[in-house]
Design an enzyme around this catalytic site. Structure first.
Site, PDB file in Angstrom:
ATOM      1  N   TRP A  28       4.389   7.953  -4.941  1.00 54.00           N
ATOM      2  CA  TRP A  28       4.763   6.543  -5.060  1.00 54.00           C
ATOM      3  C   TRP A  28       3.776   5.844  -5.994  1.00 54.00           C
ATOM      4  O   TRP A  28       2.575   6.057  -5.934  1.00 54.00           O
ATOM      5  CB  TRP A  28       4.738   5.893  -3.678  1.00 54.00           C
ATOM      6  CG  TRP A  28       4.938   4.413  -3.663  1.00 54.00           C
ATOM      7  CD1 TRP A  28       5.983   3.728  -4.190  1.00 54.00           C
ATOM      8  CD2 TRP A  28       4.080   3.432  -3.067  1.00 54.00           C
ATOM      9  NE1 TRP A  28       5.835   2.374  -3.961  1.00 54.00           N
ATOM     10  CE2 TRP A  28       4.669   2.162  -3.274  1.00 54.00           C
ATOM     11  CE3 TRP A  28       2.877   3.504  -2.375  1.00 54.00           C
ATOM     12  CZ2 TRP A  28       4.094   0.980  -2.824  1.00 54.00           C
ATOM     13  CZ3 TRP A  28       2.297   2.330  -1.909  1.00 54.00           C
ATOM     14  CH2 TRP A  28       2.907   1.080  -2.142  1.00 54.00           C
ATOM     15  N   TYR A  67      11.471   5.549  -6.064  1.00 56.27           N
ATOM     16  CA  TYR A  67      10.237   5.521  -6.825  1.00 56.27           C
ATOM     17  C   TYR A  67      10.548   5.646  -8.314  1.00 56.27           C
ATOM     18  O   TYR A  67      11.128   6.644  -8.759  1.00 56.27           O
ATOM     19  CB  TYR A  67       9.288   6.634  -6.399  1.00 56.27           C
ATOM     20  CG  TYR A  67       8.815   6.569  -4.965  1.00 56.27           C
ATOM     21  CD1 TYR A  67       8.959   5.410  -4.199  1.00 56.27           C
ATOM     22  CD2 TYR A  67       8.209   7.659  -4.364  1.00 56.27           C
ATOM     23  CE1 TYR A  67       8.524   5.357  -2.885  1.00 56.27           C
ATOM     24  CE2 TYR A  67       7.767   7.617  -3.047  1.00 56.27           C
ATOM     25  CZ  TYR A  67       7.932   6.466  -2.315  1.00 56.27           C
ATOM     26  OH  TYR A  67       7.504   6.410  -1.003  1.00 56.27           O
ATOM     27  N   SER A  85      11.235   5.929   8.265  1.00 58.50           N
ATOM     28  CA  SER A  85      10.051   5.279   7.695  1.00 58.50           C
ATOM     29  C   SER A  85      10.080   3.790   8.007  1.00 58.50           C
ATOM     30  O   SER A  85      11.079   3.116   7.738  1.00 58.50           O
ATOM     31  CB  SER A  85       9.995   5.484   6.177  1.00 58.50           C
ATOM     32  OG  SER A  85       8.890   4.816   5.608  1.00 58.50           O
ATOM     33  N   TRP A 113       1.340   6.480   5.266  1.00 57.42           N
ATOM     34  CA  TRP A 113       1.087   6.106   3.876  1.00 57.42           C
ATOM     35  C   TRP A 113       0.008   5.023   3.817  1.00 57.42           C
ATOM     36  O   TRP A 113      -0.241   4.324   4.785  1.00 57.42           O
ATOM     37  CB  TRP A 113       2.364   5.672   3.162  1.00 57.42           C
ATOM     38  CG  TRP A 113       3.117   4.487   3.687  1.00 57.42           C
ATOM     39  CD1 TRP A 113       4.073   4.488   4.663  1.00 57.42           C
ATOM     40  CD2 TRP A 113       3.018   3.130   3.235  1.00 57.42           C
ATOM     41  NE1 TRP A 113       4.567   3.220   4.856  1.00 57.42           N
ATOM     42  CE2 TRP A 113       3.940   2.358   3.992  1.00 57.42           C
ATOM     43  CE3 TRP A 113       2.250   2.479   2.266  1.00 57.42           C
ATOM     44  CZ2 TRP A 113       4.111   0.987   3.810  1.00 57.42           C
ATOM     45  CZ3 TRP A 113       2.416   1.105   2.074  1.00 57.42           C
ATOM     46  CH2 TRP A 113       3.335   0.381   2.836  1.00 57.42           C
ATOM     47  N   ALA A 136      -5.659   1.900   2.581  1.00 58.61           N
ATOM     48  CA  ALA A 136      -5.316   0.473   2.474  1.00 58.61           C
ATOM     49  C   ALA A 136      -5.240   0.059   1.012  1.00 58.61           C
ATOM     50  O   ALA A 136      -5.915  -0.872   0.562  1.00 58.61           O
ATOM     51  CB  ALA A 136      -6.310  -0.391   3.245  1.00 58.61           C
ATOM     52  N   LYS A 176     -14.331   0.179  -3.575  1.00 62.59           N
ATOM     53  CA  LYS A 176     -14.508  -0.178  -4.994  1.00 62.59           C
ATOM     54  C   LYS A 176     -14.329  -1.667  -5.261  1.00 62.59           C
ATOM     55  O   LYS A 176     -14.694  -2.152  -6.333  1.00 62.59           O
ATOM     56  CB  LYS A 176     -13.546   0.621  -5.859  1.00 62.59           C
ATOM     57  CG  LYS A 176     -12.063   0.357  -5.631  1.00 62.59           C
ATOM     58  CD  LYS A 176     -11.234   1.299  -6.492  1.00 62.59           C
ATOM     59  CE  LYS A 176      -9.748   1.178  -6.213  1.00 62.59           C
ATOM     60  NZ  LYS A 176      -8.956   2.143  -6.997  1.00 62.59           N
ATOM     61  N   GLY A 205      -1.927   9.907  -2.996  1.00 66.13           N
ATOM     62  CA  GLY A 205      -1.510  10.093  -4.378  1.00 66.13           C
ATOM     63  C   GLY A 205      -2.708  10.332  -5.265  1.00 66.13           C
ATOM     64  O   GLY A 205      -3.856  10.363  -4.810  1.00 66.13           O
ATOM     65  N   GLU A 264     -11.013  15.763  -4.373  1.00 68.87           N
ATOM     66  CA  GLU A 264     -11.850  14.889  -3.555  1.00 68.87           C
ATOM     67  C   GLU A 264     -11.150  14.517  -2.248  1.00 68.87           C
ATOM     68  O   GLU A 264     -11.757  14.522  -1.171  1.00 68.87           O
ATOM     69  CB  GLU A 264     -12.221  13.623  -4.342  1.00 68.87           C
ATOM     70  CG  GLU A 264     -13.250  13.858  -5.423  1.00 68.87           C
ATOM     71  CD  GLU A 264     -14.547  14.431  -4.862  1.00 68.87           C
ATOM     72  OE1 GLU A 264     -15.126  13.807  -3.941  1.00 68.87           O
ATOM     73  OE2 GLU A 264     -14.959  15.509  -5.319  1.00 68.87           O
TER      74      GLU A 264
END
Length: 337
Positions: A22, A55, A153, A206, A210, A217, A286, A295
């Site tokens: 997405w 998407y 969903s 999903w 957040a 960051k 994603g 990572e």
């Protein structure tokens, strides 16, 4: 390498870090980079890939299908969804009517380059189509072998219960729910999770970070990082807006010592946190760069001690959203055209 969990009360195992496309494939990320990200996921042991027909208005399914070409189909779990408007967005190009569901599965299979999907999900609840009609269509898709399992969903606990009862009557089972879930967004915990446990569904969550806020960051008082979700005028900025208050960002910064104690990045801590919930089968993650996949996978298999979970709760305090009514509040009240 990533660990695996059973999906709901089924025999299907999926990778607990699931690759979702997405807001990336077909829109934010060039196709060759998307293919590199998929290869990185496969190299890390991720076997489960989640997409949806909406998407990038079907382009994301095509990109994922192309990226998975040449892989042994039986070694993959491919998930997609149906509900939101697609194609030219005509009167029947949306919702969970039998017409749209049956036509959508065929389009998804063609774009994904496969004869079946492992999980077909109702992307939202359709308030304008009888639930019996929708569940009968799903039952027929399962019998035709076009989908092996069915999920939902962003359904409420009551909607999940009603759907599960009809599914049982029709000879199949709902096995999954795909809600938003993170340290900051816990609206499923009081109702959806207990209902799912009772009925044999598990969560594929999903936005475990957040929308990137839990990566740390975004620092209060500092300029937004270039190219970040918060600067994305195509929709990312709108999605992340609810978390971009200074009060929230300040609390998130105070989670860094917890991540350091576990030798994790803050993003890895966020993913590991959702996986501590035993009703969560997988966290959807994603990537816009292949190295992000490697990572993210480091969060797999991590156990966060109870005392650190309590510390996280203390640090975040009242900025956490827990109201189960938020699921219904965010649901379309009429079919989206």
């Amino acid at each position: 390498m990533v660990n695996y969990r059973y999906l709901g009360n089924s025999g299907l195992k999926i990778s607990e870090i699931t690759y979702g496309n997405w807001l990336t494939h077909g829109s934010q990320v060039e196709n060759d980079v998307a293919a590199q990200c998929v290869r990185a996921a496969l190299d890390a042991g991720i076997t489960t890939f989640d997409t949806a027909d909406v998407y990038a208005n079907t382009a994301a399914e095509q990109v994922l299908g192309d990226a998975l070409k040449g892989q042994r189909r039986e070694s993959l779990e491919i998930f997609t969804k149906v509900y939101w408007p697609t194609g030219p967005k005509g009167p029947n190009d949306t919702g969970l009517s039998r017409k749209h569901v049956m036509e959508s599965i065929n389009g998804s299979l063609q774009r994904l380059g496969t004869d079946y999907v492992d999980l077909y999900q109702a992307h939202r609840y359709d308030v304008e189509t009888p639930l019996e009609e929708t569940m009968q269509a799903f039952a027929d898709i399962v019998r035709q072998g076009k989908a092996l399992y069915i999920g939902v969903s962003e359904w409420t606990a009551d909607q999940i219960r009603a759907g599960a009862e009809l599914a049982k009557d029709l000879g199949f089972q709902l096995i999954s729910s795909q809600p938003q879930y993170s340290m900051l967004w816990r609206v499923i915990e009081d109702e959806v999770v207990p209902t799912s446990r009772e009925l044999g569904l598990s969560q594929i969550v999903w936005s475990p970070m957040a929308q990137g806020v839990l990566s740390g960051k975004y620092v209060p008082g500092k300029e937004l990082p270039a190219g970040s979700r918060a600067t994305d005028a195509k929709g990312g900025a709108q999605m992340i807006e609810r978390f971009m208050r200074d009060e929230v960002l300040e609390r998130v910064q105070r989670l860094k010592p917890v991540a350091d104690e576990l030798d994790l990045s803050m993003a890895q801590l966020a993913v590991a946190w959702v996986l501590q919930n035993d009703n969560v089968a997988a966290a959807l993650v994603g990537a816009s760069r292949p190295e992000q996949v490697a990572e993210n996978v480091k969060a797999s298999g991590v156990t966060i001690p109870a005392e650190l979970l309590a510390t996280i709760d203390d640090v975040l305090g009242d900025v956490v959203e827990r109201d189960p009514g938020k699921t219904l509040e965010g649901m379309p009240k009429t079919r989206v055209a």
